[in-house]
Design a protein around this motif. Structure first.
Motif, mmCIF file in Angstrom:
data_model
loop_
_atom_site.group_PDB
_atom_site.id
_atom_site.type_symbol
_atom_site.label_atom_id
_atom_site.label_comp_id
_atom_site.label_asym_id
_atom_site.label_seq_id
_atom_site.Cartn_x
_atom_site.Cartn_y
_atom_site.Cartn_z
ATOM 1 N N TYR A 188 0.828 -1.205 0.000
ATOM 2 C CA TYR A 188 0.000 0.000 0.000
ATOM 3 C C TYR A 188 0.867 1.262 0.000
ATOM 4 C CZ TYR A 188 -3.222 3.603 1.616
ATOM 5 O OH TYR A 188 -3.950 4.757 1.727
ATOM 6 N N HIS A 242 -8.347 -11.508 4.394
ATOM 7 C CA HIS A 242 -8.564 -12.037 3.041
ATOM 8 C C HIS A 242 -8.337 -10.941 1.995
ATOM 9 C CE1 HIS A 242 -10.160 -14.689 -0.033
ATOM 10 N NE2 HIS A 242 -10.972 -13.721 -0.435
ATOM 11 N N ALA A 243 -8.874 -9.749 2.259
ATOM 12 C CA ALA A 243 -8.703 -8.634 1.317
ATOM 13 C C ALA A 243 -7.241 -8.196 1.259
ATOM 14 C CB ALA A 243 -9.592 -7.463 1.724
ATOM 15 N N LYS A 265 -5.064 -10.485 -0.850
ATOM 16 C CA LYS A 265 -5.259 -10.325 -2.298
ATOM 17 C C LYS A 265 -4.884 -8.923 -2.784
ATOM 18 C CE LYS A 265 -8.868 -13.816 -2.882
ATOM 19 N NZ LYS A 265 -8.044 -14.603 -3.811
ATOM 20 N N HIS A 266 -4.421 -8.053 -1.885
ATOM 21 C CA HIS A 266 -4.111 -6.653 -2.206
ATOM 22 C C HIS A 266 -5.313 -5.973 -2.870
ATOM 23 C CE1 HIS A 266 0.558 -7.311 -2.270
ATOM 24 N NE2 HIS A 266 -0.020 -7.641 -1.124
ATOM 25 N N ASP A 267 -6.491 -6.310 -2.326
ATOM 26 C CA ASP A 267 -7.742 -5.747 -2.850
ATOM 27 C C ASP A 267 -8.130 -4.566 -1.954
ATOM 28 O OD1 ASP A 267 -10.329 -5.140 -3.631
ATOM 29 O OD2 ASP A 267 -10.912 -7.240 -3.914
ATOM 30 N N LEU A 268 -7.699 -3.368 -2.353
ATOM 31 C CA LEU A 268 -7.902 -2.192 -1.513
ATOM 32 C C LEU A 268 -9.379 -1.880 -1.308
ATOM 33 C CD1 LEU A 268 -6.466 0.008 0.055
ATOM 34 C CD2 LEU A 268 -6.424 1.398 -2.030
ATOM 35 N N LYS A 269 -10.193 -2.073 -2.331
ATOM 36 C CA LYS A 269 -11.624 -1.799 -2.227
ATOM 37 C C LYS A 269 -12.274 -2.726 -1.194
ATOM 38 C CE LYS A 269 -15.852 -1.361 -4.999
ATOM 39 N NZ LYS A 269 -16.431 -1.512 -6.358
ATOM 40 N N ALA A 270 -11.953 -4.016 -1.268
ATOM 41 C CA ALA A 270 -12.511 -4.987 -0.309
ATOM 42 C C ALA A 270 -11.964 -4.735 1.095
ATOM 43 C CB ALA A 270 -12.184 -6.406 -0.759
ATOM 44 N N TYR A 271 -10.701 -4.313 1.165
ATOM 45 C CA TYR A 271 -10.068 -4.033 2.450
ATOM 46 C C TYR A 271 -10.798 -2.893 3.158
ATOM 47 C CZ TYR A 271 -6.285 -2.994 5.779
ATOM 48 O OH TYR A 271 -5.548 -2.787 6.918
#
Length: 584
Positions: free
Chosen positions: A128, A241-242, A245-251
């Protein structure tokens, strides 16, 4: 990063306050940013100098700098920030877990699951930082140098503008680093709390907001709400989990940040449910926390409600009425518990008390509303089915229902599960009453002092044989010792007795057998004299019995005053409850 590396870092964890961790991380991130910018600037000033500083700047120069931002600046920043971020994260998580586990006297060491989660969070935070600051720096440089390029500036002007832009970015980012450190470590500490609740077997958690003129609408709306720890775990898992996956939106969606811009006006329960708001923090610089909440707990500190006290085994504040079970159901329950207790016993010699059965505290008993348990000293043991509010030494409030908690304790021992504080309290209360049945000569008089001495000696023996009692019913003796250390009130009169034994230098390991014999075999009226003779015979101070009994400062008057004061308090409590029951 390997778990072995995390285990190495774990050894260097210090017990710092969250605000200290935030300040240290903010400073470390600011320094890392400054160092990364310095290396990046040096590289590109050298490049521009090689191209000739007085030559015109070109789009090729700008493209070269922009392409190198993530590789040189972003990765360097990530690398420099990695160690302080990891250290602070581990300390915040450990502190979160420690705060929950310590009152229960439970080991709060991080396990592989904790380390695995921290590993994922560490990689995510590094990604990030690299990604965000690469993009932010690209935008700044593209804007500043792009304008200069359009005006036809030289490479010297290009270099100077680049230097100023990067310096301004470092200065402007200090506030952001503070926010990032605060928010990230607060979130990680809360995740440590979740792990701690699970380790301690806590099932429910109550949100506690700081209510003042700075309290946000979301914190005010969340205050006093109760959630299952299982719900916190689900949110914890979504965050991990977010991050993995480096899923900033889900995080961000896993733990939504609520601000005045996000939601205006009052926040309803429907809003909270729709957004999935559970685990703090709820916004940047959030002060809201949470505490363990136990089934049956009531709000005792609202105006008009009596606050709980933390007196002895039989002196908790009554906060509830007897259970809704019918008399027949209660009798079946008690018979079932009596049989289970007999089956749990592994050493019948320990239980040579003439045990007959368990029963409810009879309503004709005048101590009914302030007593957890009792015995007729002839094999029948009474337990209350009221809720009592008690506090442990750490100030944690518990709702103690002797009948319910003894039942739960028996079940958990049979299943090999860990017990809660109140379940140990129920076993301790039963053990105390069982010990009364081992006294060969019962006292049926009304002398407060004689009763007090018998009770103190009985309590002393109960305290130091509780581990033996637990072993005999297949319980955990070590956890029982921790319960004794953390228990309130039980200790007052025993501590007074122990102070005299210590002052007269009576060895700790030699006391129990003699005091056990005095408690179990002698007439109540003779017990204090026997204690004084024991001290006189074994103390290296060469004191006589009269010296020990003393005048104003001796053991006799000291304990006499203590018991009389306790008796007055008991009578005062009983009178108050009687008036309440009569509606006066």
């Amino acid at each position: 990063m390997s778990l072995a590396y995390f285990a190495k870092v774990r050894k260097s964890v210090k017990k710092l306050k969250l605000e200290d961790l935030i300040r240290n991380l903010k400073n470390a991130l600011s320094k890392a940013h400054k160092a990364a910018d310095r290396d990046f600037l040096l590289k590109h000033l050298t490049y521009l100098q090689e191209k000739g500083l007085d030559n015109p700047a070109t789009k090729k120069d700008l493209d070269f700098i922009l392409k190198d931002i993530e590789k040189t600046l972003g990765q360097k920043l990530e690398s420099l920030a990695e160690a302080p971020f990891l250290q602070a994260s581990m300390e915040a998580y450990t502190e979160g877990k420690r705060k929950v586990c310590k009152p229960f006297k439970i080991d709060y060491s991080l396990d592989d699951a904790d380390l695995g989660a921290l590993n994922i969070l560490d990689e995510f935070n590094g990604w990030y930082i690299r990604d965000k600051f690469s993009k932010d720096t690209s935008d700044i440089i593209n804007r500043e140098l792009g304008d200069l390029l359009e005006r036809g500036g030289t490479k010297r002007e290009f270099a100077k503008t680049l230097e100023i832009a990067l310096e301004d970015h470092v200065t402007d980012s200090k506030t952001y680093w503070e926010l990032l450190a605060d928010h990230t470590l607060t979130k990680i500490q809360n995740m440590g709390h979740v792990s701690g609740y699970e380790t301690a077997g806590v099932q429910y958690v109550k949100i506690v907001a700081v209510i003042d003129n700075k309290t946000t609408p979301i914190c005010r709306a969340m205050n006093n709400k109760v959630f299952k720890v299982a719900d916190f775990r689900k949110q914890y898992d979504k965050i991990i989990h977010a991050a993995e996956k480096h899923d900033l939106k889900a995080y961000k969606a896993a733990q939504p940040m609520i601000s005045g811009k996000t939601m205006k006006g009052e926040i309803s329960d429907e809003d909270i449910k729709r957004l999935g708001i559970k685990l703090p923090p709820y916004h940047f610089r959030c002060r809201t926390t949470h505490v363990a909440y136990f089934e049956g707990e009531r709000e005792l500190e609202r105006p008009g409600k009596e606050k709980p006290n933390s007196r002895a085994r039989n002196m908790g504040s009554v906060v509830g009425t007897p259970s809704d079970m019918s008399p027949e159901e209660k009798e079946k329950k008690l018979e079932f518990l009596s049989n289970k207790f007999r089956k749990l016993q592994t050493n019948t010699r320990i239980f040579n008390y003439g045990f007959e059965s368990l029963g409810l505290v009879p309503k004709t008993w005048k101590d009914y509303e302030i007593t957890f348990a009792g015995t007729n000293s002839r094999g029948r043991f009474y337990l209350s089915d009221l809720d009592f509010a008690i506090k442990d030494k750490n100030g944690t409030q518990w709702i103690f229902n002797p009948l319910r908690d003894l039942s739960n304790a028996f079940d958990k021992i049979e299943q090999g599960k860990s017990l809660k504080f109140v379940e140990y309290a129920a076993l301790y209360s039963l053990h105390h009453e069982l010990e009364h049945n081992r006294q060969m000569i019962k006292y049926h008089g009304e002398d407060v002092f004689v009763k007090g001495i018998s009770e103190t000696l009985n309590e002393y023996v109960t305290r130091y044989t509780f581990g033996e009692f637990l072993k005999a019913i297949r319980g955990d003796a070590e956890q029982g010792k921790m319960f004794i250390e953390n228990a309130p009130g039980y200790q007052q009169s025993v501590n007074k007795l122990e102070k005299y034994l210590t002052d007269y230098k009576i060895p700790q390991d030699e006391r129990l057998d003699t005091l056990k014999r005095i408690s179990r075999e002698l007439e109540p009226e003779k017990k204090l004299g026997a204690v004084a003779r024991y001290i006189a015979a074994n103390s290296p101070k060469n004191k006589t019995v009269l010296d020990i009994m003393g005048d104003e400062t001796g053991i006799y008057l000291d304990l006499k005053r203590f018991y009389e004061k306790s008796a007055k308090k008991t009578e005062k409590d009983r009178l108050k409850r009687l008036k309440e029951s009569l509606g006066k």
